[in-house]
Design an enzyme around this catalytic site. Structure first.
Site, mmCIF file in Angstrom:
data_model
loop_
_atom_site.group_PDB
_atom_site.id
_atom_site.type_symbol
_atom_site.label_atom_id
_atom_site.label_comp_id
_atom_site.label_asym_id
_atom_site.label_seq_id
_atom_site.Cartn_x
_atom_site.Cartn_y
_atom_site.Cartn_z
ATOM 1 N N HIS A 186 0.858 -1.219 0.018
ATOM 2 C CA HIS A 186 0.040 -0.030 0.108
ATOM 3 C C HIS A 186 0.905 1.177 -0.027
ATOM 4 O O HIS A 186 0.302 2.457 -0.670
ATOM 5 C CB HIS A 186 -1.163 0.053 1.148
ATOM 6 C CG HIS A 186 -2.099 -1.130 0.753
ATOM 7 N ND1 HIS A 186 -2.401 -2.187 1.136
ATOM 8 C CD2 HIS A 186 -3.120 -0.904 -0.363
ATOM 9 C CE1 HIS A 186 -3.362 -3.079 0.916
ATOM 10 N NE2 HIS A 186 -3.845 -2.159 -0.068
ATOM 11 N N ARG A 293 -10.356 3.759 -2.438
ATOM 12 C CA ARG A 293 -10.099 2.846 -1.272
ATOM 13 C C ARG A 293 -10.724 3.546 0.182
ATOM 14 O O ARG A 293 -9.932 4.275 0.639
ATOM 15 C CB ARG A 293 -8.825 2.628 -1.056
ATOM 16 C CG ARG A 293 -8.233 1.812 -2.173
ATOM 17 C CD ARG A 293 -6.566 1.724 -1.879
ATOM 18 N NE ARG A 293 -6.126 0.412 -2.727
ATOM 19 C CZ ARG A 293 -5.662 0.747 -4.035
ATOM 20 N NH1 ARG A 293 -5.481 1.401 -4.419
ATOM 21 N NH2 ARG A 293 -5.258 -0.549 -4.548
ATOM 22 N N ARG A 329 -15.248 1.696 -2.777
ATOM 23 C CA ARG A 329 -15.321 0.388 -2.236
ATOM 24 C C ARG A 329 -15.626 0.448 -1.005
ATOM 25 O O ARG A 329 -15.201 1.430 -0.157
ATOM 26 C CB ARG A 329 -13.950 -0.127 -2.540
ATOM 27 C CG ARG A 329 -13.779 -1.452 -1.728
ATOM 28 C CD ARG A 329 -12.123 -1.891 -2.044
ATOM 29 N NE ARG A 329 -11.187 -1.461 -1.476
ATOM 30 C CZ ARG A 329 -9.746 -1.715 -1.637
ATOM 31 N NH1 ARG A 329 -9.724 -2.569 -2.538
ATOM 32 N NH2 ARG A 329 -8.881 -1.210 -0.939
ATOM 33 N N GLU A 428 -11.040 -10.885 -6.537
ATOM 34 C CA GLU A 428 -9.728 -10.697 -6.162
ATOM 35 C C GLU A 428 -9.382 -12.052 -5.216
ATOM 36 O O GLU A 428 -8.256 -12.074 -4.804
ATOM 37 C CB GLU A 428 -9.402 -9.386 -5.270
ATOM 38 C CG GLU A 428 -10.488 -9.053 -4.497
ATOM 39 C CD GLU A 428 -10.110 -7.741 -3.619
ATOM 40 O OE1 GLU A 428 -8.882 -7.237 -3.622
ATOM 41 O OE2 GLU A 428 -10.833 -7.270 -2.561
ATOM 42 N N ASN A 451 -4.114 -7.043 -7.509
ATOM 43 C CA ASN A 451 -3.211 -7.120 -6.607
ATOM 44 C C ASN A 451 -3.196 -8.182 -5.492
ATOM 45 O O ASN A 451 -2.353 -9.159 -5.246
ATOM 46 C CB ASN A 451 -3.068 -5.770 -5.515
ATOM 47 C CG ASN A 451 -2.772 -4.748 -6.351
ATOM 48 O OD1 ASN A 451 -2.524 -4.608 -7.621
ATOM 49 N ND2 ASN A 451 -3.619 -3.505 -5.763
ATOM 50 N N ASP A 452 -4.399 -8.478 -5.149
ATOM 51 C CA ASP A 452 -4.866 -9.742 -4.520
ATOM 52 C C ASP A 452 -5.042 -10.867 -5.074
ATOM 53 O O ASP A 452 -4.578 -11.994 -5.038
ATOM 54 C CB ASP A 452 -5.964 -9.373 -3.465
ATOM 55 C CG ASP A 452 -5.834 -8.558 -2.244
ATOM 56 O OD1 ASP A 452 -4.807 -8.921 -1.740
ATOM 57 O OD2 ASP A 452 -6.456 -7.413 -2.113
ATOM 58 N N ARG A 462 1.899 -10.551 -0.829
ATOM 59 C CA ARG A 462 2.297 -9.103 -1.910
ATOM 60 C C ARG A 462 3.241 -8.347 -0.887
ATOM 61 O O ARG A 462 3.591 -7.309 -1.654
ATOM 62 C CB ARG A 462 0.942 -8.563 -2.183
ATOM 63 C CG ARG A 462 0.341 -7.845 -0.916
ATOM 64 C CD ARG A 462 -1.116 -7.565 -1.374
ATOM 65 N NE ARG A 462 -1.503 -6.268 -1.799
ATOM 66 C CZ ARG A 462 -2.542 -5.693 -2.305
ATOM 67 N NH1 ARG A 462 -3.693 -6.212 -1.943
ATOM 68 N NH2 ARG A 462 -2.533 -4.280 -2.405
ATOM 69 N N CYS A 499 -9.137 -2.584 -11.200
ATOM 70 C CA CYS A 499 -8.620 -1.667 -10.536
ATOM 71 C C CYS A 499 -7.351 -1.965 -9.612
ATOM 72 O O CYS A 499 -6.632 -1.291 -8.854
ATOM 73 C CB CYS A 499 -9.485 -1.096 -9.400
ATOM 74 S SG CYS A 499 -10.197 -2.473 -8.095
HETATM 75 C C1 PEP Z 1 -6.322 -5.390 -5.431
HETATM 76 O O1 PEP Z 1 -6.327 -6.147 -4.604
HETATM 77 O O2 PEP Z 1 -5.914 -5.286 -6.734
HETATM 78 C C2 PEP Z 1 -7.152 -3.864 -4.944
HETATM 79 C C3 PEP Z 1 -7.433 -2.984 -5.855
HETATM 80 O O3 PEP Z 1 -7.249 -3.738 -3.500
HETATM 81 P P1 PEP Z 1 -6.238 -3.439 -2.696
HETATM 82 O O4 PEP Z 1 -4.827 -3.091 -3.364
HETATM 83 O O5 PEP Z 1 -6.643 -2.349 -2.028
HETATM 84 O O6 PEP Z 1 -6.210 -4.710 -1.838
HETATM 85 MG MG MG Z 2 -7.518 -6.052 -2.702
#
Ligand code: PEP
Ligand code: MG
Length: 568
Positions: A186, A293, A329, A428, A451-452, A462, A499
């Site tokens: 993050h 977010r 979200r 995700e 990302n997830d 991650r 996203c």
């Molecule tokens: C993701 O997981 O791709 C996402 C957009 O959410 P975050 O990165 O906030 O977990």
């Molecule tokens: Mg996520």
């Protein structure tokens, strides 16, 4: 020269500022009380001055209620009770001031921590904070504070928490380099939205860099050069200027559509973490917001943000986007995102535990407040709400029921709510991707959180640098999950966005276009470059490319065919 992962593009040349908590080694010594009392007095004066300075700087960016914590700290630093207890110990036991401070602090913390009242228990943290500063001042150690930096620096740290990143002042924080973290941690995501160059996962940087060293941060190549030669400084200063010029040139695309050479339109929208970021999305030609977010709203608050506070924030985003679609979200807390006012149960694998919608479904009171705030704001623009971390159809239905209840409640109260709100589902978790064609019967849209999705598909944390090689957006396995999700949405006439960071990845854009992705949501600063790429591609050709890509064996093969397509 040290290597890392380029997490937010750009180049910075400045001095090192190390963000490391000082380690205090306090031992009891016999000492002259008069001298120790004088030392203590000076340390108290400096502690009060430090807190006042931090408060003054923070007051430029924080709201009044967020500043309250500094008032509490000032009150404590001026508290005669704390001071007289330390003085008594110095006088009675002839011990050094730092030892007496530590003893009194420990005793007070123990008393506060054992109190019945939750508010009083929380004051223990304030005592720890203030007395730690007092001890540092007694020992001549400096506590780094990002908010008070007033000369150009590159911050070097083990990691930056999202709140550290949030308090960076762009004027002086020219970039950062961290030991841990990956492209999707993050702090990296926030660095991109703040447009601060960042290199993460730089093993050994904390040992190698000394406070005040000159440093070049090349966050294009993912390199950190310590104590560079004058030739290197000249070379990189030039590179930084070229980078700036390229960005300027892209501004010409700001008001254009995002459309392939053969007329296939997509939406290029921005990811934001606070209402303040809307400006960046608009300036960079964003056609909407694809991910707000909301957890950052909760993280910078001193307690659960109330309905009105949230309503104002959501309304500001919707109004700021002036009728363009805004995807908000619901709370995605847990994992690496913590709250100061709520203690999560310890879990072996917090990313696999009580996170996001799982938490909200367990704490429906908190969920309800957010949904009510969102619905009230929906009267001011085009709102799409989505739930993070959905694993099953049932979870989506349960979350949607909470939404319906909140909506019915507001309507019964006579409150105006939007009549075109869409309720979507983040994809995700691989289980949701596989079942996308069923989920799309219930959800109005999907947004793929790569990302997830990649972390869970590859079983690769991650946040972990050693396994960051498994972050492979172009791996055919990931592309197939993405394809399944897009096809699953389209089967029931729903739209599909993305996203996660992959949506703004230049090398992924041709394949995503070819797979039929409808909306690409990325850091505002990536939008114009993405538009330049998409506007130069043929949708028909990219469809063929995507077909080939999902049939490849490795990400390297995909990468090769994409590079060839982009070079055409
Ligand atoms: C993701 O997981 O791709 C996402 C957009 O959410 P975050 O990165 O906030 O977990
Ligand atoms: Mg996520």
């Amino acid at each position: 020269m040290l290597k890392g992962i380029a997490a937010s593009q750009g180049i910075a040349v400045a001095k090192v500022y190390k963000l490391e908590q000082p380690v205090l080694d306090i031992v009891m010594k016999t000492a002259d009380p008069t001298e120790e009392l004088a030392k203590l007095d000076a340390a108290f004066v400096k502690t009060v001055a430090d807190i006042e300075k931090i408060k003054e700087v923070a007051s430029k960016s924080l709201a009044a209620e967020e500043l309250a914590v500094f008032d509490a700290h000032l009150m404590m630093a001026n508290d005669p009770e704390l001071r007289s207890q330390i003085e008594d110990m110095i006088r009675n036991d002839s011990v050094n001031a730092e030892y007496a401070t530590e003893q009194v602090a420990n005793m007070m913390v123990t008393i506060f921590e054992s109190m019945e009242d939750a508010y009083m228990r929380e004051r223990a943290a304030d005592i720890k904070d203030v007395t730690f500063r007092l001890k540092c001042n007694l020992c001549g150690k400096v506590i780094p504070n990002l908010a008070t930096i007033d000369t150009p620096v590159v911050i070097v740290a083990k990691d930056l928490t999202p709140s550290d990143t949030g308090s960076l002042n762009k004027e002086f924080a020219k970039g950062f380099a961290t030991e841990i973290g990956g492209r999707t941690s993050h702090s990296a995501i926030m660095a991109r939205s703040l447009e601060i160059p960042a290199v993460v996962g730089v093993t050994g940087i904390l040992d190698a860099a000394k406070e005040g060293d000159e440093v070049i941060l090349d966050a294009i190549e993912g390199e950190v050069i310590l104590n560079p030669t004058p030739e290197q400084v000249a070379e990189y200063t030039k590179k930084a200027e070229e980078f700036k010029a390229q960005k300027e040139a892209l501004k010409a695309l700001k008001n254009q559509e995002s459309i392939s050479t053969d007329g296939h339109k997509v939406l290029l929208v921005g990811n934001i973490g606070s209402p303040k970021d809307v400006e960046g999305v608009v300036e960079n030609g964003g056609e909407g917001v694809g991910l707000f977010r909301t957890e950052f709203l909760y993280m910078k608050s001193e307690d659960w943000p109330d309905e009105d506070t949230q309503y104002e924030a959501y309304k500001a985003v919707l109004e700021g986007m002036n009728g363009k679609p805004v995807v908000i979200r619901t709370l995605d807390i847990g994992g690496d995102k913590k709250l100061k006012y709520y203690e999560f149960e310890e879990e072996m694998n917090p990313f696999l535990g009580v996170r996001a919608v799982r938490f909200c479904l367990m704490r429906k009171d908190i969920f309800r407040t957010q949904l009510r705030a969102l619905l009230r704001a929906s009267a001011y623009g085009k709102l799409c709400i989505m739930f993070p971390m959905i694993a099953t159809v049932q979870e989506f239905k349960d979350a949607k029921k909470c939404y319906e209840d909140a909506r019915a409640e507001l309507i019964a109260e006579g409150v105006k709510v939007g009549d075109d709100v869409e309720v979507g589902c983040m994809i995700e978790i691989p289980a949701a991707a596989v079942l996308a064609d069923q989920l799309s019967k219930y959800a109005d849209f999907f947004s793929i959180g790569t990302n997830d999705l990649i972390q869970y598909s590859m079983a690769a944390d991650r946040m972990s640098q050693p396994v960051s090689y498994l972050y492979q957006p172009l791996n055919p396995s990931i592309l197939r999950l993405v394809k399944m999700t897009i096809d699953g949405a389209h089967k029931n006439g729903k739209w599909c966005g993305m996203c996660g960071e992959m949506a703004g990845d230049e090398t992924a854009a041709p394949v995503l276009l070819g797979l039929g992705l409808d909306e690409f949501s990325m850091s505002a600063t990536s939008i114009l470059r993405a538009r330049q790429i998409i506007n130069g591609l043929s949708y028909a050709e990219m469809k063929e490319l995507a077909e080939k890509a999902v049939a490849c064996d490795t990400m390297e093969e995909v990468s090769e065919i994409v590079t060839a397509a982009l070079a055409k």
